[in-house]
Scaffold this motif. Structure first.
Motif, PDB file in Angstrom:
ATOM      1  N   ALA A 309       0.609  -1.201  -0.098  1.00 20.34           N
ATOM      2  CA  ALA A 309       0.262   0.143   0.131  1.00 20.34           C
ATOM      3  C   ALA A 309       0.789   1.106  -0.142  1.00 20.34           C
ATOM      4  CB  ALA A 309      -1.041   0.010   1.195  1.00 20.34           C
ATOM      5  N   ALA A 310       2.069   1.150   0.856  1.00 22.13           N
ATOM      6  CA  ALA A 310       2.872   2.297   0.726  1.00 22.13           C
ATOM      7  C   ALA A 310       3.501   2.432  -0.534  1.00 22.13           C
ATOM      8  CB  ALA A 310       3.959   2.053   1.912  1.00 22.13           C
ATOM      9  N   LEU A 346       5.239  -3.390  13.657  1.00 20.97           N
ATOM     10  CA  LEU A 346       6.740  -2.734  13.861  1.00 20.97           C
ATOM     11  C   LEU A 346       7.881  -3.473  12.798  1.00 20.97           C
ATOM     12  CD1 LEU A 346       6.734  -2.765  17.652  1.00 20.97           C
ATOM     13  CD2 LEU A 346       6.137  -0.918  16.149  1.00 20.97           C
ATOM     14  N   LEU A 347       7.334  -4.458  12.024  1.00 18.01           N
ATOM     15  CA  LEU A 347       8.309  -5.105  11.039  1.00 18.01           C
ATOM     16  C   LEU A 347       7.922  -4.483   9.764  1.00 18.01           C
ATOM     17  CD1 LEU A 347       8.003  -8.614  12.438  1.00 18.01           C
ATOM     18  CD2 LEU A 347      10.048  -6.991  12.776  1.00 18.01           C
ATOM     19  N   ILE A 348       6.975  -3.689   9.636  1.00 14.35           N
ATOM     20  CA  ILE A 348       6.727  -3.119   8.344  1.00 14.35           C
ATOM     21  C   ILE A 348       7.976  -2.521   7.724  1.00 14.35           C
ATOM     22  CG2 ILE A 348       5.047  -1.454   7.038  1.00 14.35           C
ATOM     23  CD1 ILE A 348       2.938  -2.387   8.804  1.00 14.35           C
ATOM     24  N   PRO A 349       8.563  -1.367   8.667  1.00 19.99           N
ATOM     25  CA  PRO A 349       9.727  -0.614   8.145  1.00 19.99           C
ATOM     26  C   PRO A 349      10.681  -1.599   7.471  1.00 19.99           C
ATOM     27  CG  PRO A 349       9.023   0.142  10.178  1.00 19.99           C
ATOM     28  CD  PRO A 349       8.254  -1.123  10.012  1.00 19.99           C
ATOM     29  N   LEU A 350      10.766  -2.749   8.212  1.00 24.52           N
ATOM     30  CA  LEU A 350      12.031  -3.829   7.432  1.00 24.52           C
ATOM     31  C   LEU A 350      11.398  -4.112   6.015  1.00 24.52           C
ATOM     32  CD1 LEU A 350      13.407  -7.044   9.348  1.00 24.52           C
ATOM     33  CD2 LEU A 350      12.653  -7.067   7.008  1.00 24.52           C
ATOM     34  N   VAL A 365       2.935   4.526   8.065  1.00 27.82           N
ATOM     35  CA  VAL A 365       2.150   3.166   7.685  1.00 27.82           C
ATOM     36  C   VAL A 365       1.827   2.329   8.785  1.00 27.82           C
ATOM     37  CG1 VAL A 365       1.878   1.415   6.186  1.00 27.82           C
ATOM     38  CG2 VAL A 365       3.152   3.383   5.370  1.00 27.82           C
ATOM     39  N   VAL A 366       2.893   2.318   9.593  1.00 25.69           N
ATOM     40  CA  VAL A 366       2.523   1.711  11.179  1.00 25.69           C
ATOM     41  C   VAL A 366       1.574   2.457  11.665  1.00 25.69           C
ATOM     42  CG1 VAL A 366       3.558   1.000  13.066  1.00 25.69           C
ATOM     43  CG2 VAL A 366       5.090   0.836  11.378  1.00 25.69           C
ATOM     44  N   PHE A 370      -2.047   0.853  13.224  1.00 20.51           N
ATOM     45  CA  PHE A 370      -2.841   0.969  14.685  1.00 20.51           C
ATOM     46  C   PHE A 370      -4.300   1.625  14.452  1.00 20.51           C
ATOM     47  CE2 PHE A 370       1.667   0.379  16.245  1.00 20.51           C
ATOM     48  CZ  PHE A 370       1.207  -0.330  17.394  1.00 20.51           C
ATOM     49  N   ILE A 371      -4.474   2.588  13.626  1.00 18.21           N
ATOM     50  CA  ILE A 371      -5.795   2.952  13.522  1.00 18.21           C
ATOM     51  C   ILE A 371      -6.898   1.862  13.256  1.00 18.21           C
ATOM     52  CG2 ILE A 371      -6.972   4.741  12.199  1.00 18.21           C
ATOM     53  CD1 ILE A 371      -4.854   6.696  12.068  1.00 18.21           C
ATOM     54  N   ILE A 372      -6.403   1.139  12.199  1.00 16.89           N
ATOM     55  CA  ILE A 372      -7.178   0.088  11.895  1.00 16.89           C
ATOM     56  C   ILE A 372      -6.959  -1.271  12.580  1.00 16.89           C
ATOM     57  CG2 ILE A 372      -7.449   0.978   9.419  1.00 16.89           C
ATOM     58  CD1 ILE A 372      -5.334  -1.385   8.717  1.00 16.89           C
TER      59      ILE A 372
END
Length: 403
Positions: A309-310, A346-350, A365-366, A370-372
């Motif tokens: 998505a990003a 928290l692993l999305i940046p990886l 994006v992280v 958390f919002i959803i």
């Protein structure tokens, strides 16, 4: 003060996040100026996540590798293989769903990112290899997750040959860092309030429509894994109708995991279900706790869908080779996801680092995750935890030969 904190914690994270979503939206619509001012809460929350995520990944992987017991019982190997197959299948489904239903998000500071986007698979692989050998201290400081993973694995392997007391210190350090993450996530409602209020004030309610579409892709992918892919895997193992077992696991394990939002907290439920199914205690006593740590199909879906998505939002062209590489990295990352609520986020940046997406953008994006997360994290945990029992039963000869 203590009584106020206790009352806050007693309400629960999910109701508070729901309340934050509602209040933040109302403030953003009817008091935009106040919404923009509340944006500082979101910035602080994202900043805290940005600071702790590299340390969390390093310490958790280090503790997992160093704590592995050499010569573990080989009976867990078939189930371990099923865990890996299930997680990788989920990553592939997530990638496919993201291409079929591309989602764009409301992100800030996108111009510079578009200029930094890799242009080919060769460039992606080159960046990946260079990041693997980056200085470990610099990797932690700059949130280079590929470098963090590399050094965590190497140091973890070296620590397997030191004294047991040293490995216990590493395990305790992992517990301590996880506790810090829990404290930060406990403040998520305030951060989400600020994020939603400022986002709605800046972009209008339209931004939340993108979140709804993203949530549909996430949950739809998880349902496809639970009701189509997993039954196929179980049938391949047992040669029997898989759906009675699938629905039993979803009903008796998935429902409780949906509300607890913790695979670790659901271990007793899964152990009791395995006992009711008549599985070998020697097997499930090992595979259920193992599954709570590494069987992360839901996390693989979350990581891959949000990362793509990003990429779609930033206009990054993702080739077939890059998508396959993302599925592999997303699967491996998911296996190291923290057991706390929202740990996979928290692993999305990886995963984002594969496409040169900076940490600042990745952490936005992280925050959206958390919002959803009220629904996403609950559905993710339900899939993860119920599959622990499902695959344990599918590979257990005692269950396969019943009936």
């Amino acid at each position: 003060m203590r009584s106020i904190v206790d009352a806050y914690l007693k309400v629960g994270l999910v109701p508070m996040i729901v309340l934050a979503l509602i209040v933040g939206t109302l403030i953003g619509v009817f008091a935009p100026a106040a919404g923009l001012s509340l944006g500082i809460l979101g910035s602080i929350f994202v900043g805290a996540l940005k600071a702790v995520a590299p340390v969390l990944v390093f310490v958790l992987v280090l503790a997992a590798v160093s704590g592995h017991k050499v010569g573990s019982d080989v009976r867990i190997k078939p189930i371990f293989v099923l865990y890996l197959i299930g997680t990788f299948s989920a990553a592939l489904v997530a990638v496919g769903a993201s291409f079929l239903f591309p989602t764009e998000l409301a992100l800030a500071n996108m111009q510079a990112v578009e200029q930094a986007a890799p242009q080919s698979l060769r460039e992606v692989l080159t960046n990946l290899l260079m990041n693997l050998v980056a200085n470990p201290v610099k990797s932690l400081a700059e949130a280079n997750y590929m470098g963090i993973l590399t050094w965590a694995v190497l140091i973890g392997l070296a620590l397997r040959h030191v004294a047991e007391t040293t490995r216990q210190v590493v395990a305790d350090l992992g517990t301590a860092v996880t506790s810090v993450v829990k404290w930060i996530i406990a403040l998520a409602p305030f951060g989400i309030l600020g994020l939603v209020a400022s986002t709605v004030a800046e972009t209008g309610v339209e931004a939340l429509v993108g979140y709804a579409r993203l949530l549909l892709v996430l949950v739809g992918s998880m349902l496809f894994i639970a009701l189509v892919v997993n039954p196929i895997i179980v049938f391949a193992m047992t040669r029997k109708n898989p759906y009675p077992l699938v629905f039993t696991c979803l009903r008796e394990s998935g429902v409780t995991a949906f509300f607890t939002r913790s695979s670790a907290a659901n271990i007793p439920v899964n152990m009791n279900l395995a006992r009711k199914l008549g599985l070998s205690e020697d097997t499930y006593s090992m595979t259920i706790p193992l599954g709570a740590a590494i069987n992360m199909a839901g996390a693989a879906i979350t990581i891959n869908v949000l990362t793509l998505a990003a990429a779609h939002t930033l206009g990054i062209e993702v080739s077939f080779g890059s998508a396959l590489l993302l599925a592999i990295v997303g699967s491996l990352s998911a296996c190291g996801a923290s057991g706390v609520a929202g740990g996979s986020l928290l692993l999305i940046p990886l995963a984002c680092s594969l496409f040169n997406i900076p940490n600042d953008i990745a952490m936005q994006v992280v925050a959206i995750g958390f919002i959803i997360g009220v629904i996403q994290d609950s559905a993710e945990t339900a899939l993860n935890s119920s599959t622990d029992v499902l695959f344990t039963a599918a590979a257990d000869p005692k269950f396969a030969h019943k009936g």
